[in-house]
Design an enzyme around this catalytic site. Structure first.
Site, PDB file in Angstrom:
ATOM      1  N   GLY A   1       0.841  -1.194   0.000  1.00  0.00           N
ATOM      2  CA  GLY A   1       0.000   0.000   0.000  1.00  0.00           C
ATOM      3  C   GLY A   1       0.871   1.237   0.000  1.00  0.00           C
ATOM      4  N   GLU A   2       0.355   2.309   0.572  1.00  0.00           N
ATOM      5  CA  GLU A   2       1.059   3.589   0.694  1.00  0.00           C
ATOM      6  C   GLU A   2       1.303   4.274  -0.645  1.00  0.00           C
ATOM      7  OE1 GLU A   2       4.710   2.977   2.880  1.00  0.00           O
ATOM      8  OE2 GLU A   2       3.745   1.686   4.356  1.00  0.00           O
TER       9      GLU A   2
END
Length: 339
Positions: free
Chosen positions: A305-306
């Site tokens: 993610g991120e």
């Protein structure tokens, strides 16, 4: 001759076999069309990292506890996350934004405070957010993009930090793509087989409750509001505003693909501005990309993610722009055009 015809002619006349640079040629065409020019540029790339917590996390649908959200948000301010590393590597201006984290981060330097509430409500029993909160979250995303545009940004990537956010993503995939729910649910950040079975039960009950109380067919707005996280709806607002401003939008993995899918339900033409960067390991991600007719640039097995997958793909986008701007053509290179 249309602009698209002119772009294609320029690409075909670069000193290379026709079509030999494959996806780079497709990317160059897309970016030229977004910017409406034969000489595209990538200016002041920005990355929005949006944080929020989810009421559904209380149902044990994630192996990670919710405090990891705020702990990671603080870690990002210290430069210690994967997102920090990739932003430094590729020259992205990183904004870390608290849209709905269940922790007081208002005095933490480096975090933009746009908190709507300390997490959403539990959609197993009630809508995740009110209509007012939903509109506010969309507005937060739009405002953040306006801030990027003021800096001269014309390419943006978006990432998320929110324990439990694979659950609403799976439900959106199920309801928007009409794919069986069990095919949309994966391990998230590392659920066991038993954990996945429990997650399926919780999400199935949640969908049944939603459908029993909503008008049929439910509107895209109601579906997004009922299940979404604040960081996810803010991402949707950001994508829609970025498309309005003719920005290039780099789409990350499973969560952001779900947000892109939701954004396209609200504004189908926004898809023209989206570059899908990565197909991750989360169950069903490829099926969701296929449903969108999207061809991801990378398949590196990322599931962090991120926005890390989007950031990793940036050099490929840069190469496409350099190709159309910097390669010589047959005439100037005094090479016989052989097709």
């Amino acid at each position: 001759m249309t602009l698209q015809d002119e772009i294609q002619a320029k690409i075909d006349n670069l000193n290379k076999p026709k079509g030999s640079l494959g996806r780079l040629e497709e990317l160059a065409m897309q970016i030229c069309m977004i910017q409406q020019t034969l000489e595209p540029r990538l200016e002041h790339p920005c990355h929005l990292l949006l944080g929020g917590d989810h009421g559904i996390e209380r149902e044990g649908v994630s192996v990670s506890p919710r405090e990891v959200t705020w702990q990671q948000m603080i870690n990002f301010t210290r430069g210690g996350g994967g997102v920090n590393m990739f932003c430094r590597q590729h020259g992205f201006d990183l904004s870390i934004v608290d849209v709905g984290v269940d922790h007081d981060l208002s005095s933490t330097p480096g975090i933009i405070d746009r908190k709507i509430a300390r997490g959403t409500r539990n959609f197993r029993y009630e809508p995740a957010m009110s209509e007012q909160e939903y509109e506010q979250a969309l507005g937060v995303g739009a405002d953040l993009i306006d801030g990027c545009a003021v800096k001269g940004c014309n390419i943006v990537s978006i990432g998320e930090m929110g324990i439990g956010n694979t659950s609403p993503s799976s439900i959106w995939m199920h309801l928007f793509c009409h794919i069986p729910l069990e095919d949309c649910i994966g391990a998230g950040s590392g659920l066991s087989d038993a954990g996945i079975r429990h997650k399926k039960i919780v999400l199935s009950e949640s969908v049944s409750r939603f459908l029993s109380r909503s008008d049929f067919p439910p509107s895209a707005h109601s579906l997004i509001r009922y299940f979404g996280g604040f960081e996810m709806v803010a991402a949707i607002g950001a994508m829609l505003r970025a498309a309005e401003l003719h920005l290039i939008i780099l789409i990350d993995g499973f969560i952001m693909t779900a947000c892109a899918m939701a954004a396209c339900q609200l504004q189908p033409e926004a898809k023209a501005n989206m570059i899908f960067c990565h197909c991750g390991d989360e169950s069903g991600h490829k099926r969701m990309l296929d449903a969108l007719g999207a061809k991801p640039l990378l398949n590196l097995g990322l599931r962090l993610g991120e926005g890390t997958g989007a950031l990793c793909a940036y050099p490929i986008v840069d190469s496409a722009v350099r190709m159309i701007n910097e390669m010589n053509n047959f005439q100037n290179a005094n090479i016989t055009k052989y097709f």
